[in-house]
Write an enzyme that holds these catalytic residues in place. Sequence first.
Site, PDB file in Angstrom:
ATOM      1  CG  HIS A 102      45.081  38.422  36.234  1.00 37.87           C
ATOM      2  ND1 HIS A 102      46.048  39.028  37.001  1.00 37.87           N
ATOM      3  CD2 HIS A 102      45.097  39.064  35.035  1.00 37.87           C
ATOM      4  CE1 HIS A 102      46.620  40.000  36.284  1.00 37.87           C
ATOM      5  NE2 HIS A 102      46.054  40.045  35.104  1.00 37.87           N
ATOM      6  CG  HIS A 141      53.355  39.160  31.894  1.00 36.12           C
ATOM      7  ND1 HIS A 141      53.717  40.461  31.649  1.00 36.12           N
ATOM      8  CD2 HIS A 141      51.994  39.150  31.907  1.00 36.12           C
ATOM      9  CE1 HIS A 141      52.635  41.216  31.524  1.00 36.12           C
ATOM     10  NE2 HIS A 141      51.562  40.435  31.671  1.00 36.12           N
ATOM     11  CG  ASP A 156      48.511  38.497  32.644  1.00 35.29           C
ATOM     12  OD1 ASP A 156      49.301  38.022  31.803  1.00 35.29           O
ATOM     13  OD2 ASP A 156      48.344  39.729  32.796  1.00 35.29           O
ATOM     14  CG  ASP A 176      49.547  43.840  30.033  1.00 34.72           C
ATOM     15  OD1 ASP A 176      48.411  43.986  30.520  1.00 34.72           O
ATOM     16  OD2 ASP A 176      50.354  42.985  30.435  1.00 34.72           O
ATOM     17  CG  HIS A 177      46.925  40.835  28.278  1.00 32.06           C
ATOM     18  ND1 HIS A 177      47.514  39.604  28.235  1.00 32.06           N
ATOM     19  CD2 HIS A 177      47.446  41.457  29.367  1.00 32.06           C
ATOM     20  CE1 HIS A 177      48.362  39.479  29.262  1.00 32.06           C
ATOM     21  NE2 HIS A 177      48.327  40.596  29.963  1.00 32.06           N
ATOM     22  CG  HIS A 211      43.309  39.353  31.076  1.00 38.10           C
ATOM     23  ND1 HIS A 211      44.346  38.723  30.442  1.00 38.10           N
ATOM     24  CD2 HIS A 211      43.894  40.245  31.922  1.00 38.10           C
ATOM     25  CE1 HIS A 211      45.504  39.193  30.895  1.00 38.10           C
ATOM     26  NE2 HIS A 211      45.261  40.129  31.787  1.00 38.10           N
ATOM     27  CG  HIS A 247      44.661  43.633  32.939  1.00 44.89           C
ATOM     28  ND1 HIS A 247      45.140  42.666  33.782  1.00 44.89           N
ATOM     29  CD2 HIS A 247      43.726  44.320  33.646  1.00 44.89           C
ATOM     30  CE1 HIS A 247      44.524  42.756  34.959  1.00 44.89           C
ATOM     31  NE2 HIS A 247      43.666  43.754  34.896  1.00 44.89           N
TER      32      HIS A 247
HETATM   33 FE    FE Z   1      49.468  41.101  31.621  1.00 44.17          FE
HETATM   34 ZN    ZN Z   2      46.687  41.030  33.196  1.00 40.76          ZN
END
Ligand code: FE
Ligand code: ZN
Length: 258
Positions: free
Chosen positions: A117, A174, A136, A63-64, A59, A61
């Site tokens: 998400h 995570h 996530d 942090d990905h 996805h 975001h």
């Molecule tokens: Fe994340």
């Molecule tokens: Zn995420």
Amino acid sequence: MSRDGLEIAQIPVLQDNYLFLIHDPQSGETAIIDPAVEEDTVAALEARGWTPTHIFNTHHHWDHVGANLALKERHGLTIIGPAADRERIPGIDVAVGEGDKVHLGGIAADVIFVPGHTSGHIAYHFADDAALFCGDTLFAMGCGRLFEGTPDEMWSSLTKLMALPDETAVYCAHEYTMANGKFALTVDPENIDLQARMREVEDLRARDLPTVPTSIGIEKATNPFLRPMSESLQDIVGLVGAPLPAVFAEVRKRKDNF
Ligand code: FE
Ligand code: ZN
């Protein structure tokens, strides 16, 4: 026909993220799943002598996908990501969705569309290697926050993951397990599998060890977001006999306020 399986390396990055390197020993191809950061990814690849050929994103975001462009520049690799999020995946080359297959050398993964998400979220299921990379969407004893989706959408996404074989290893993105477990005990306190799992998790975390991967079987037994059918859980959230998405929605709401 026998072959060596997928080699998987789990790399902790940032505060509590995991990214994964997956390697096909036959072809030598290597994919990075959700590269949040460049430096740690490069170091982990070099330590193993693996040259990345692909990025698989779950996805959009940061942090990905944070290191997508830097790693593409460095290695000229192919970036695969969710078709529904094509505009939000930096450097995307191949857009995929439900029912598509992606390949790493001779190893195939099924793409599962799991919105909730985010609206475009996908997961990668390597059936022959019993491994799921779900970003996530599903966490150990938890699930992703509903930033861009409804409880109904997320529940239907989780239902797809619950249909995978119990022994499927779940590589979530995570290390949220301890906090998730503390919440889980508030809505499912009588669940002895959950109690036992929490003791394990406390022990692992006390020794600074990961609780990921988990498995579909463990999550079906201990994850309150996968257990809206439990009568005792329904009783605690005051929704006995309610539709499962409504029970799921209430559990999600309680976790948001926990
Ligand atoms: Fe994340
Ligand atoms: Zn995420």
